[in-house]
Design a protein around this motif. Sequence first.
Motif, PDB file in Angstrom:
ATOM      1  N   LEU A 180       0.836  -1.188   0.000  1.00  0.00           N
ATOM      2  CA  LEU A 180       0.000   0.000   0.000  1.00  0.00           C
ATOM      3  C   LEU A 180       0.878   1.249   0.000  1.00  0.00           C
ATOM      4  O   LEU A 180       2.017   1.219   0.464  1.00  0.00           O
ATOM      5  CB  LEU A 180      -0.926   0.008   1.228  1.00  0.00           C
ATOM      6  N   ASN A 181       0.349   2.334  -0.520  1.00  0.00           N
ATOM      7  CA  ASN A 181       1.124   3.563  -0.625  1.00  0.00           C
ATOM      8  C   ASN A 181       1.656   4.003   0.747  1.00  0.00           C
ATOM      9  O   ASN A 181       0.879   4.231   1.676  1.00  0.00           O
ATOM     10  CB  ASN A 181       0.248   4.660  -1.239  1.00  0.00           C
ATOM     11  N   HIS A 182       2.986   4.122   0.852  1.00  0.00           N
ATOM     12  CA  HIS A 182       3.599   4.460   2.139  1.00  0.00           C
ATOM     13  C   HIS A 182       3.246   5.871   2.592  1.00  0.00           C
ATOM     14  O   HIS A 182       3.062   6.116   3.784  1.00  0.00           O
ATOM     15  CB  HIS A 182       5.121   4.290   2.053  1.00  0.00           C
ATOM     16  N   ALA A 183       3.168   6.794   1.650  1.00  0.00           N
ATOM     17  CA  ALA A 183       2.807   8.169   2.010  1.00  0.00           C
ATOM     18  C   ALA A 183       1.394   8.217   2.582  1.00  0.00           C
ATOM     19  O   ALA A 183       1.104   9.012   3.493  1.00  0.00           O
ATOM     20  CB  ALA A 183       2.907   9.079   0.788  1.00  0.00           C
ATOM     21  N   ALA A 184       0.498   7.362   2.067  1.00  0.00           N
ATOM     22  CA  ALA A 184      -0.870   7.303   2.591  1.00  0.00           C
ATOM     23  C   ALA A 184      -0.863   6.829   4.039  1.00  0.00           C
ATOM     24  O   ALA A 184      -1.570   7.390   4.895  1.00  0.00           O
ATOM     25  CB  ALA A 184      -1.719   6.370   1.728  1.00  0.00           C
ATOM     26  N   ILE A 185      -0.076   5.805   4.327  1.00  0.00           N
ATOM     27  CA  ILE A 185      -0.010   5.283   5.693  1.00  0.00           C
ATOM     28  C   ILE A 185       0.608   6.310   6.636  1.00  0.00           C
ATOM     29  O   ILE A 185       0.103   6.539   7.739  1.00  0.00           O
ATOM     30  CB  ILE A 185       0.778   3.957   5.710  1.00  0.00           C
ATOM     31  N   ILE A 186       1.690   6.966   6.200  1.00  0.00           N
ATOM     32  CA  ILE A 186       2.313   8.024   7.012  1.00  0.00           C
ATOM     33  C   ILE A 186       1.326   9.155   7.245  1.00  0.00           C
ATOM     34  O   ILE A 186       1.225   9.708   8.353  1.00  0.00           O
ATOM     35  CB  ILE A 186       3.581   8.557   6.325  1.00  0.00           C
ATOM     36  N   GLY A 187       0.559   9.511   6.212  1.00  0.00           N
ATOM     37  CA  GLY A 187      -0.441  10.574   6.356  1.00  0.00           C
ATOM     38  C   GLY A 187      -1.478  10.237   7.405  1.00  0.00           C
ATOM     39  O   GLY A 187      -1.882  11.092   8.204  1.00  0.00           O
ATOM     40  N   CYS A 188      -1.915   8.970   7.437  1.00  0.00           N
ATOM     41  CA  CYS A 188      -2.889   8.538   8.452  1.00  0.00           C
ATOM     42  C   CYS A 188      -2.273   8.582   9.849  1.00  0.00           C
ATOM     43  O   CYS A 188      -2.928   9.002  10.813  1.00  0.00           O
ATOM     44  CB  CYS A 188      -3.382   7.132   8.140  1.00  0.00           C
ATOM     45  N   ILE A 189      -1.018   8.147   9.972  1.00  0.00           N
ATOM     46  CA  ILE A 189      -0.347   8.169  11.281  1.00  0.00           C
ATOM     47  C   ILE A 189      -0.230   9.602  11.801  1.00  0.00           C
ATOM     48  O   ILE A 189      -0.546   9.893  12.968  1.00  0.00           O
ATOM     49  CB  ILE A 189       1.043   7.515  11.188  1.00  0.00           C
ATOM     50  N   VAL A 190       0.213  10.524  10.934  1.00  0.00           N
ATOM     51  CA  VAL A 190       0.385  11.924  11.354  1.00  0.00           C
ATOM     52  C   VAL A 190      -0.961  12.564  11.655  1.00  0.00           C
ATOM     53  O   VAL A 190      -1.076  13.386  12.582  1.00  0.00           O
ATOM     54  CB  VAL A 190       1.150  12.719  10.277  1.00  0.00           C
ATOM     55  N   SER A 191      -1.984  12.189  10.905  1.00  0.00           N
ATOM     56  CA  SER A 191      -3.328  12.678  11.213  1.00  0.00           C
ATOM     57  C   SER A 191      -3.712  12.291  12.635  1.00  0.00           C
ATOM     58  O   SER A 191      -4.256  13.104  13.402  1.00  0.00           O
ATOM     59  CB  SER A 191      -4.332  12.099  10.213  1.00  0.00           C
TER      60      SER A 191
END
Length: 386
Positions: free
Chosen positions: A203-214
């Motif tokens: 899965l897109n890593h930037a998407a996962i990082i974005g969810c974590i930072v959210s």
Amino acid sequence: MENTLVPPTKARISVPVIALALYAVASGYLMSLIPLMLPEYNLDTSLASWLASVFYAGLLIGAAGVEPLVKKVGHRNAFVYCLITFIFTIMILPVVPNAAVWVAARLIAGMAVAGVFVIVESWLLHGDESARAQRLGLYMGALYGGSALGQLGIGVIGINGGVPFITIVTLLILAVVVLIFGESDQPQSEHSESLSLKQISKLNHAAIIGCIVSGLTLGAIYGLMPIELHNRGIEHSDIGGLMAVVILGGMAVQPVVPWLSKYLGRTLLMALFCLLGVAAIAMTTIVDGMQALGMALFLLGVATFALYPVAINLGCDKLDASYIVSATQVMLFSYSIGSVAGPVLADWFMSGSQGLMGYLFAALLATCIYMLIASIKAKHQAVAGE
């Protein structure tokens, strides 16, 4: 796999959206109510950060386990069960004013709320892929608009006595009634499939990082912003209004996100929103006055509340419909990891001169740099592949 849901229209998705909005009003009021009412029940205010973190720990646990429930009973019934569980966790708070009981209740509440989020997100993400951003915008608008309205309960209804709890439980019961008696299509959840660990890793890593930072930012804002504002000498009657301003910023940006996604890459879009958040926080230290603070908090809401819908849309991009429930679990799980850590990490900053704002500044600036690098890398890969 064939699409299992009739292409959604406003009428067909109105039931989960209305139920979510009622939940959001109740939950928004409750989230700001809990840290402010601790002294009334002779509980230490330092418990606030732990109550926020344990709630998100429950979110983490629930995100990992809600898929079997949805698959067994369907989206509508699973939504009802989660709301009923959430109601019981609220009713016990004024009855047993004990720190351990409150921690346990908030843990279970987080598990129930995880179910709510996964159910509604996967419900609205099914169907026509081209309309996903619009449906997510409607979802986020209902969630944040309801939360903003709920914040006003602090000033209108207050934080004392049993009336706040009666109000919150009544709203949640209304949400259950809407789900039971309202007419709406729902996905054929028995056709859903789980992502393997190998698929999750792709899965897109930037998407996962974005969810974590959210999660890192919103968990801290919900859990500690009322205390941050109180420490700044702001009256209780104004704290609810300022919290509402933060969430109104989040609601206002939702219609803009699908439009911006057409012209900007989603990774770059997350970088720009993080940069806006950094600027908003800087504004709180440079300019004095309640109006300036309100404007800065509005922009902070725009920045932080935009991250999750952009990230989850990026994570589910071009994904087969049968994996949507599983993918939303992964994204919520990532969000929950950040939400658990956020209030605890932010609590370390609370004793410093910059307080919560210092923590949010550091988190958003680091994310902005990461997303810019990821965006440039993705663009280079796209050019090389042509």
